[in-house]
Design a protein around this motif. Structure first.
Motif, PDB file in Angstrom:
ATOM      1  N   GLY A  92       0.838  -1.219   0.000  1.00  0.00           N
ATOM      2  CA  GLY A  92       0.000   0.000   0.000  1.00  0.00           C
ATOM      3  C   GLY A  92       0.858   1.248   0.000  1.00  0.00           C
ATOM      4  O   GLY A  92       0.616   2.198  -0.758  1.00  0.00           O
ATOM      5  N   LYS A  93       1.900   1.201   0.833  1.00  0.00           N
ATOM      6  CA  LYS A  93       2.786   2.358   0.962  1.00  0.00           C
ATOM      7  C   LYS A  93       3.463   2.651  -0.385  1.00  0.00           C
ATOM      8  O   LYS A  93       3.571   3.803  -0.811  1.00  0.00           O
ATOM      9  N   ILE A  94       3.893   1.589  -1.041  1.00  0.00           N
ATOM     10  CA  ILE A  94       4.601   1.769  -2.319  1.00  0.00           C
ATOM     11  C   ILE A  94       3.632   2.208  -3.416  1.00  0.00           C
ATOM     12  O   ILE A  94       3.939   3.085  -4.215  1.00  0.00           O
ATOM     13  N   GLU A  95       2.447   1.602  -3.363  1.00  0.00           N
ATOM     14  CA  GLU A  95       1.432   2.008  -4.358  1.00  0.00           C
ATOM     15  C   GLU A  95       1.104   3.495  -4.192  1.00  0.00           C
ATOM     16  O   GLU A  95       0.880   4.209  -5.169  1.00  0.00           O
ATOM     17  N   GLN A  96       1.107   3.911  -2.919  1.00  0.00           N
ATOM     18  CA  GLN A  96       0.819   5.337  -2.667  1.00  0.00           C
ATOM     19  C   GLN A  96       1.881   6.237  -3.272  1.00  0.00           C
ATOM     20  O   GLN A  96       1.651   7.417  -3.527  1.00  0.00           O
TER      21      GLN A  96
END
Lengths: 323, 639
Positions: free
Chosen positions: B55-59
């Motif tokens: 999620g963090k990377i997708e963000q």
């Protein structure tokens, strides 16, 4: 972005007695391990010469170095060299290292390309920077017309299905595909040598003038390089490590698995097999084979003869230990 | 210290063995289940962690991806003047700290006045944004992956990680979006809009993930090449597939191929020569890159191992304590046993009054005590009885010994008996089976020419038989004084014995009267074994069997007498059934046949030697077997 063009180049070839600049025809990799080993082990120094090795970039090839006077000796494909001679570059072969062809076509099994005829009308990747003559000649022989897609250096377009077939070196791209997760049994392979095009590849080239004027330096270089190859063949782990170290220095993606594979296969290419030649010797039959490819490719007659083209500096090459 | 062969040692070792077995089983079960629980917990933790990281990377990636998409849309609208494009790129880089660089690269002669090569590039250099235009064939971008692949595939493309040499000298990956424009009413490919992602920066983000001590997270590209990795030399260089070869760990190739197919998995893997690891891997949503989280097995199960170790230590301590306490208790409980053993030994020595150990409990030990006490009393009583009985027996035995002496003194035992009677050479012996026996023999001279001899065997044995024998012998002497013929002696003797014979005892009896002048032998046989005659010519024969019944049965029985002529040198051998019926331990009788053989073999011997040889033969036959009947023999030679 890839700024491969911006590479600091060494000073121009000095032309000084006892100093040579050697330019292999591709980026650092185990294809040239023998030269790295010869330098690292001090074989060149022992032979009384100092050698600088410079590599080409994505846009400047080895031939250009030679023409620009930045290199004294270059390595080249036999067909590329004939092509250069055809274009009136006055170069001669002073040693033929490779004795076999490593070029092959690869297709994914699920692409339906099962035979060379299935390539008709397909997109076939090929190096933008050269080495096209033999693959083109092969498909011409079988009267297969394809859409050639020039590719710089990676196998990614093939992996993503952007092309149907890819022209690869057995020792290089073929294994890169494997090391990108495609199992060997998921690929169809077509070795050009199986289609009558076992044309030797890597050889050492200099201007004819250099050949005349600096014979002893060149002999020292060829002899020390052959020694380097022998040493590499007997110390493959070391040669692989050395190559990876040089590649890391040049910030080129590298790993031992691939370079070890490459070293093994390049050494296999140097095997003489049944030919009646000595290591580093160019077989007249191979010369004729390459000439016919070039003549067909450019639809022109090739004038220089075998004796003019192949002018070895090592008269009686000692027996190689390379398996 | 507990002795090895003591009761408490045996009880404790058995109890310990069972306890340890149970303990090992329980611990193994506990370990197995706890391990499964931890593994499941870790799996969930890994899924969550990888999910969060994804999620963090997708963000980061998704807004980044929007930028070239926006640039592409803008280009397709064709509203911006080519000379303003660079400032847009500069703004893009300046405003988006996650973007390292951004480019717009055009197809040959897209802008007629810009030539074949036209590419605009802005990138970060420290705090500044640097921009450049690349428009020479030196930089032939049309064949580079970031341009060629999206151009041919007609879709956005995340490049493999690479080293950007020249501009920033950093590791990066490029996201490219193709854009198109309408030319001559046709939608044609026009160029590529890109953004660059600095991998160092991404690595820093992924490295923030903490998994135990040495666990870590990393990202792989589509080709399985390291995009971020704690070991930064891996980035761009190594892939799951190359490491699978280098480390001889085929499982890494499986991981890489799973990811190519978008498969997520939690699995353990073991690289030869390294610690076991657990890995969870999953793809990002936006591209085929992946996130993996690695849990070192050793650390994952460290708490379990610690708890198990503690458990083992505690239980071993407990077992030691249990052993000590149990051995104390058992020693105390079993102590009376040792004392009882001592008492038993003392009792065995004859001290019945020994004081038994005090038992205060009311258990088996009390029962043992009571049993001991009872035994003590019974033993004491028994020994008193035994003493009395023994005393009585000794008395009887002593009396019997005297009786035997008397009995033996009644029969003649001086040999040779008649030194002044040359016609008769005689030897006899009586060997009682018990202290007093029922056999008898006798011989005497009636007048100077008549020699009387007798041998008999009273029915039964012991004192009654010996008394009956004494009576018989006394009567014989008395009667022989008055009567001369054997038959009349027998009849008179029978009458006397049968008279008032309430106990129905009887005696077999052979009586002979030898005329010393003529050698004529008159004899009468009352049921006795016939004697053997040994002729001087070496002829051995038996008297005919008796036809008369033994003495003492019927008062009026008529006994007959017979005569036989003895020559000089003839011998007589008389015996009782103790000889022919002497038994050995295999219950084989000595037998008349054997007896006759001995007689035949010893026919030249004188009477004494004949009897001795017979005795020796019987002894050899019987060996140590107790004698069951009196043995009596008498041999007479007439000269």
């Amino acid at each position: 972005m890839v700024w491969l063009l911006v590479v600091s180049l060494p000073a121009e070839a000095s032309g000084k007695e006892g100093h040579l600049v050697f330019a292999p025809h591709w980026l650092p990799q185990a294809q040239f391990a023998g030269y790295y080993v010869a330098q690292d082990q001090g074989f060149y120094e022992e032979a009384g010469i100092t050698v600088d090795i410079i590599h080409p970039t994505a846009s400047v090839n080895a031939m250009q170095y030679l023409l620009d006077g930045k290199a004294d000796i270059i390595s080249m494909f036999l067909t590329s060299a004939l092509d250069a001679v055809q274009k009136e570059a006055n170069i001669v072969n002073i040693g033929q290292l490779s004795q076999h062809s490593a070029i092959m076509f690869v297709s994914m099994k699920d692409s339906g390309v099962e035979s060379i005829y299935d390539m008709e009308g397909k997109k076939v990747g090929i190096w933008k920077s050269g080495f096209r003559e033999v693959p083109v000649a092969t498909l011409e022989k079988y009267e297969v017309e394809v859409e050639w897609v020039p590719i710089l250096s990676t196998v990614n377009l093939f992996l993503l299905g952007g092309i149907d077939v890819m022209t690869v070196m057995w020792y290089n791209e073929y294994n890169q595909i494997y090391l990108s997760g495609i199992d060997r049994d998921e690929m169809n392979t077509f070795f050009l040598s199986d289609y009558g095009f076992d044309v030797p590849e890597d050889g050492l080239y200099v201007f004819e003038e250099t050949r005349k004027n600096r014979e002893s330096d060149l002999r020292a270089f060829v002899e020390a390089s052959l020694r380097g190859w022998e040493y590499a063949a007997q110390n493959r782990e070391y040669a692989t490590r050395l190559t990876v170290q040089i590649m890391r220095g040049a910030n080129i993606p590298s790993n031992h698995a691939h370079q070890r594979w490459m070293l093994n296969k390049v050494l296999e290419m140097q095997c003489i097999s049944i030919k009646e030649v000595k290591p580093s010797e160019l077989h007249p039959g191979d010369f004729e084979k390459a000439v016919s490819v070039i003549e067909r490719f450019y639809d022109r007659e090739f004038t220089p003869g075998y004796r003019e083209f192949f002018q070895p500096v090592v008269p009686a090459v000692k027996k190689s230990n390379i398996p | 210290m507990i002795k090895k062969n003591s009761l408490s040692f045996r009880i404790i070792t058995r109890v310990l063995l069972i306890t340890i077995t149970l303990f090992v089983l329980i611990m193994a079960g506990y370990y197995y289940y706890a391990r499964n629980i931890i593994r499941e917990y870790t799996r969930q933790n890994a899924i969550e962690l990888a999910g969060n990281l994804t999620g963090k990377i997708e963000q980061i990636l998704q807004p980044m991806e929007k930028v070239p998409q926006m640039l592409a849309s803008t280009m397709e609208m064709g509203l911006i003047h080519p000379d303003s494009l660079m400032s847009i790129l500069e703004t893009v880089v300046r405003k988006n700290p996650t973007i390292y660089g951004s480019a717009l690269a055009f197809e040959p002669d897209f802008f007629p006045d810009k030539g074949t090569y036209h590419m605009l590039y802005a990138h970060r250099e420290g705090d500044r944004v640097h921009s450049m235009t690349l428009d020479t064939e030196e930089y032939d971008y049309f064949y580079m992956d970031w341009y060629q692949i999206p151009a041919i595939l007609k879709e956005p493309y995340w490049s493999e990680p690479y080293y950007d040499e020249g501009a920033g000298n950093i590791l990066m990956a490029t996201y490219s979006v193709p854009f198109y424009c309408l030319r001559d009413g046709e939608r044609r490919f026009a160029g590529i809009a890109t953004v660059d992602l600095e991998l160092e920066w991404l690595t820093d983000i992924v490295s923030q993930v903490q998994i135990f001590e040495t666990g870590y997270a990393f990202m792989l590209s589509r080709n399985g090449v390291a995009v971020t990795h704690p070991d930064r030399t891996m980035i761009m260089n190594k892939s799951a597939f190359s490491n699978a070869e280098e480390w001889n760990a085929p499982i890494l190739r499986e991981v890489g191929r799973d990811l190519l197919q978008g498969i997520s998995r939690f699995r353990e893997y073991h690289i030869p020569g390294r610690d076991k690891l657990w890995i969870y891997y999953r793809n990002l949503e936006s591209n085929l890159w992946s996130v993996s989280v690695v849990y070192p097995d050793r650390e994952m199960f460290a708490s379990l191992r610690q708890m198990t170790t503690m458990g083992v230590v505690f239980i071993l301590g407990g077992l030691l304590l249990l052993t000590l306490i149990t051995s104390g208790v058992i020693e105390r409980l079993a102590k009376p046993l040792t004392l009882f053993a001592g008492s038993a030994r003392t009792i065995a020595e004859g001290n019945f009054d020994v004081k038994l150990p005090t038992v205060s409990t009311n258990d088996e030990m009390k029962e043992l005590h009571d049993a001991f006490s009872h035994m003590q009393e019974e033993l004491a009583e028994y020994v008193v009885n035994l003493k009395e009985t023994t005393a009585a027996k000794e008395k009887i035995e002593s009396e019997l010994r005297i009786a035997r002496e008397i009995q033996l003194s009644m029969i003649p035992h001086t040999f040779p008996p008649f030194p002044d009677l040359p016609q008769v050479c005689l030897y006899a012996m009586l060997k009682s089976a018990r202290e007093v026996g029922g056999d008898l023999y006798d011989f005497f001279v009636i007048d100077k020419d008549k020699f009387c001899f007798a041998i008999g065997d009273v029915s039964g044995k012991g004192v009654p038989a010996s008394l009956f024998m004494a009576v018989t012998r006394t009567l014989l002497r008395t009667i022989a004084d008055k009567e001369q013929s054997p038959a009349s002696i027998m009849e008179t003797l029978n009458k006397s014995l049968a008279f008032n014979n309430e106990s129905n005892m009887f005696v077999t009896f052979f009586l002979g009267v030898l005329d010393l002048r003529t050698g004529k032998l008159m004899y009468s046989n009352a049921g006795h074994n016939p004697p053997v005659v040994i002729g001087s010519n070496g002829n051995v024969s038996m008297f005919e069997a008796a036809k008369s019944i033994p003495l003492g049965l019927f008062e009026d029985f008529i006994y007959t007498e017979h005569a036989v002529q003895l020559n000089s040198g003839d011998k007589l051998f008389a015996y009782t059934d103790g000889v022919s019926e002497a038994e050995n331990k295999r219950e084989v009788l000595f037998g008349e046949e054997r007896m006759l053989e001995i007689v035949d073999a010893g026919k030249h011997l004188d009477p004494k030697d004949l009897i001795k040889s017979m005795e020796e033969a019987i002894d050899n036959h019987v060996v140590d077997y107790p004698q069951s009947d009196d043995i009596t023999m008498m041999a007479i030679r007439y000269t």
